[in-house]
Write a protein that holds these residues in place. Structure first.
Motif, short mmCIF file in Angstrom:
data_model
loop_
_atom_site.label_atom_id
_atom_site.label_comp_id
_atom_site.label_asym_id
_atom_site.label_seq_id
_atom_site.Cartn_x
_atom_site.Cartn_y
_atom_site.Cartn_z
N GLU A 96 21.72 49.06 -8.12
CA GLU A 96 21.74 47.62 -7.92
C GLU A 96 22.74 47.27 -6.81
OE1 GLU A 96 22.69 45.81 -11.64
OE2 GLU A 96 20.61 45.90 -12.37
N VAL A 97 22.33 46.35 -5.95
CA VAL A 97 23.20 45.89 -4.86
C VAL A 97 23.38 44.39 -5.01
CG1 VAL A 97 23.43 45.60 -2.37
CG2 VAL A 97 22.50 47.73 -3.29
N GLU A 98 24.63 43.97 -5.10
CA GLU A 98 24.94 42.54 -5.23
C GLU A 98 25.17 41.94 -3.85
OE1 GLU A 98 28.35 42.33 -7.70
OE2 GLU A 98 27.40 43.32 -9.42
N LEU A 99 24.39 40.90 -3.53
CA LEU A 99 24.58 40.16 -2.28
C LEU A 99 25.17 38.81 -2.63
CD1 LEU A 99 21.35 40.73 -0.13
CD2 LEU A 99 23.60 41.76 0.18
N GLY A 100 26.47 38.66 -2.41
CA GLY A 100 27.09 37.37 -2.66
C GLY A 100 26.77 36.38 -1.56
N ARG A 101 26.87 35.10 -1.88
CA ARG A 101 26.61 34.07 -0.87
C ARG A 101 27.77 34.01 0.13
NH1 ARG A 101 22.17 31.13 -2.02
NH2 ARG A 101 21.38 31.29 -4.17
N GLY A 102 27.42 33.74 1.38
CA GLY A 102 28.42 33.72 2.44
C GLY A 102 29.18 32.42 2.51
N SER A 103 30.12 32.35 3.46
CA SER A 103 30.97 31.16 3.60
C SER A 103 30.25 30.00 4.25
CB SER A 103 32.22 31.53 4.40
OG SER A 103 31.86 32.09 5.66
N SER A 104 29.13 30.28 4.94
CA SER A 104 28.34 29.20 5.55
C SER A 104 26.87 29.61 5.57
CB SER A 104 28.82 28.91 6.98
OG SER A 104 28.47 29.97 7.85
N ASP A 105 25.99 28.60 5.63
CA ASP A 105 24.55 28.89 5.65
C ASP A 105 24.16 29.69 6.88
OD1 ASP A 105 24.21 27.59 3.28
OD2 ASP A 105 23.37 25.74 4.14
N GLN A 106 24.87 29.51 7.98
CA GLN A 106 24.51 30.19 9.23
C GLN A 106 24.71 31.70 9.14
OE1 GLN A 106 26.30 27.29 9.14
NE2 GLN A 106 24.49 26.12 9.81
N THR A 107 25.64 32.13 8.29
CA THR A 107 25.92 33.56 8.20
C THR A 107 25.62 34.14 6.82
OG1 THR A 107 28.23 33.14 7.55
CG2 THR A 107 27.75 33.34 9.92
N CYS A 108 25.07 33.34 5.92
CA CYS A 108 24.83 33.80 4.55
C CYS A 108 23.55 34.62 4.46
CB CYS A 108 24.75 32.61 3.60
SG CYS A 108 24.32 33.07 1.90
N PRO A 109 23.60 35.86 4.03
CA PRO A 109 22.38 36.68 3.92
C PRO A 109 21.42 36.15 2.86
CG PRO A 109 24.24 37.83 2.94
CD PRO A 109 24.80 36.63 3.64
N VAL A 110 21.96 35.60 1.78
CA VAL A 110 21.09 35.09 0.71
C VAL A 110 20.35 33.85 1.20
CG1 VAL A 110 21.02 34.25 -1.67
CG2 VAL A 110 22.69 36.00 -1.02
N HIS A 111 21.05 32.95 1.88
CA HIS A 111 20.40 31.75 2.43
C HIS A 111 19.34 32.14 3.45
CE1 HIS A 111 20.00 27.59 3.75
NE2 HIS A 111 20.08 28.03 5.01
N ALA A 112 19.64 33.11 4.31
CA ALA A 112 18.66 33.56 5.30
C ALA A 112 17.41 34.11 4.63
CB ALA A 112 19.29 34.62 6.20
N LEU A 113 17.59 34.86 3.55
CA LEU A 113 16.46 35.42 2.81
C LEU A 113 15.64 34.33 2.16
CD1 LEU A 113 15.10 38.07 1.99
CD2 LEU A 113 16.69 38.22 0.07
N GLU A 114 16.31 33.35 1.56
CA GLU A 114 15.61 32.22 0.92
C GLU A 114 14.83 31.41 1.96
OE1 GLU A 114 18.57 31.23 -2.85
OE2 GLU A 114 19.04 30.42 -0.86
N GLN A 115 15.41 31.19 3.13
CA GLN A 115 14.74 30.44 4.18
C GLN A 115 13.48 31.16 4.65
OE1 GLN A 115 15.93 27.23 5.97
NE2 GLN A 115 16.38 27.27 3.78
N TRP A 116 13.57 32.47 4.86
CA TRP A 116 12.41 33.24 5.29
C TRP A 116 11.29 33.17 4.25
CZ3 TRP A 116 8.87 35.38 8.01
CH2 TRP A 116 8.11 36.44 7.52
N LEU A 117 11.60 33.40 2.99
CA LEU A 117 10.57 33.40 1.94
C LEU A 117 9.95 32.01 1.79
CD1 LEU A 117 12.34 35.58 -0.79
CD2 LEU A 117 10.45 36.25 0.71
N HIS A 118 10.77 30.97 1.95
CA HIS A 118 10.26 29.60 1.79
C HIS A 118 9.29 29.24 2.92
CE1 HIS A 118 10.15 25.28 1.04
NE2 HIS A 118 10.53 25.08 2.31
N PHE A 119 9.71 29.40 4.15
CA PHE A 119 8.88 28.98 5.28
C PHE A 119 7.71 29.94 5.53
CE2 PHE A 119 12.79 26.61 6.20
CZ PHE A 119 12.25 25.34 6.42
N ALA A 120 7.85 31.19 5.12
CA ALA A 120 6.74 32.13 5.25
C ALA A 120 5.77 32.01 4.07
CB ALA A 120 7.28 33.56 5.32
N LYS A 121 6.16 31.22 3.07
CA LYS A 121 5.33 30.99 1.87
C LYS A 121 5.01 32.30 1.16
CE LYS A 121 3.29 26.84 3.92
NZ LYS A 121 2.05 26.16 4.38
#
Length: 365
Positions: free
Chosen positions: A235-260
């Motif tokens: 298991e690999v834990e990806l914590g949320r970053g200090s800002s949306d611009q650099t957060c890997p979790v936010h980037a992943l959520e954005q890709w999945l959302h807009f790519a449907k």
């Protein structure tokens, strides 16, 4: 910027006739058969096929491809020398290893690590054909020991991508669908210390696809990746970053959302115009190309010629970057990367404090 068509063309590149022929031969002699004294039946024959399927899962697809190429190269070498790869001959294998280290033709000499990998490939292939390649046999062991003694060199390590580098790299990406995908790949690859095969094998949920290498669970604190990795499940834990611009979790959520994307592979190809996500899973070579392209676009190590800069970086640069940048206890980095030993983790740490403990002074000198 590399196009999706270039990626598809690379994935479709054909293997040699030797490799294809060997794959057909191996299917016929994979070692999974009924004993000669047992009569076949529908149920037993089906179990044989099931056992063969499991046997194919004993190693990754990339490893099996490499082993097939190793055997094809050895078989061709044997034919050119007027001999045959079967039955197993330690003397012939010893000569083959010597030729790899000191070729008589124009072929370049191989490194010690590549020669050892070739030997592992031959061992696996012989095992599938019912032979036991004994690496301790004097005809093999002494030649290999001599090669190591004469030609061994320190391992060539790829450059680590550090925090400031990854930020510059993602800044070069556009905010269209393809850019969102590639940004997520770079950020989770870096923050997770993931191998490129682990990145592209991710599915949205458990058991979404037969070729899944893991899945994602989103939590308030971040994302939990469950990976069927090189060294087993982890298991690999990806914590949320200090800002949306650099957060890997936010980037992943954005890709999945807009790519449907809500089922199946997480990272897939896009249409030619980059406006639509397709169903086909990305090839892991895309990660390597993405890293090299964004390294150039971000001007990293710009003082070097382009060819040298490209040679410095690979998919492993992300893992090395995390290990080198994370200023925490080494054991946490080891667990995060899935390393079996601290020594392996240290190989990834390009700028660790090597003299934090001075044993010379502790010893009284």
């Amino acid at each position: 910027m590399a196009t999706e068509d270039e990626e598809l063309s690379s994935a479709r590149s054909s293997t040699s006739d030797d490799v294809k022929g060997d794959a057909r031969d191996q299917e016929k002699s994979d070692g999974t058969t009924l004993p000669s004294h047992v009569a076949g039946s529908g149920a037993l024959d089906q179990l044989v096929e099931t056992a063969r399927d499991y046997a194919k899962q004993a190693a990754s697809e990339n490893t099996l491809k490499a082993y097939a190429k190793d055997w094809a190269h050895f078989a061709r070498w044997c034919r050119l020398k007027g001999t045959d790869p079967l039955p197993l001959s330690p003397e012939i294998i010893g000569l083959y290893l010597a030729n790899l280290a000191a070729p008589t033709a124009k072929a370049p000499a191989l490194s010690v690590s590549t020669i050892e990998r070739r030997l592992s490939g031959l061992s696996w292939n012989y095992m599938q054909r019912g032979f036991n390649l004994d690496r301790k046999n004097r005809h093999i062991a002494t030649v290999l020991a001599g090669i190591k003694r004469k030609h061994a060199r320190p391992p060539v390590q790829k450059e680590a991508i550090l925090a400031e580098d990854i930020l510059a790299m993602v800044a070069t990406l556009p905010y269209d669908l393809r850019g969102l995908r590639d940004r997520a790949i770079l950020l989770i690859g870096y923050a997770g210390g993931l191998r490129r095969s682990e990145i592209v094998s991710l599915d949205v949920h458990k058991d979404d696809t037969p070729d899944s290498g893991g899945w994602i669970e989103f939590l308030d604190e971040g994302a939990l990746l469950t990976l069927n990795a090189k060294t087993g499940w982890r298991e690999v834990e990806l914590g949320r970053g200090s800002s949306d611009q650099t957060c890997p979790v936010h980037a992943l959520e954005q890709w999945l959302h807009f790519a449907k994307i809500d089922f199946g592979p997480v990272f897939v190809r896009t249409s030619r115009d980059g406006a639509k996500a397709l169903e086909a899973r990305l090839n892991d070579k895309h990660v390597a190309r993405l890293i090299k392209r964004t390294v150039l676009d971000a001007g990293i190590r710009a003082e070097l010629p382009e060819k040298e800069r490209l040679a410095l970086f690979s998919g492993h640069s992300l893992r090395a970057g995390l290990a080198s940048s994370a200023e925490i206890d080494e054991s946490y980095v080891q667990k995060h990367l899935g390393h079996a030993s601290a020594e392996m983790t240290r190989r990834y740490q390009r700028r660790r404090d090597r003299f934090r403990v001075n044993l010379t002074r502790v010893a009284g000198l």
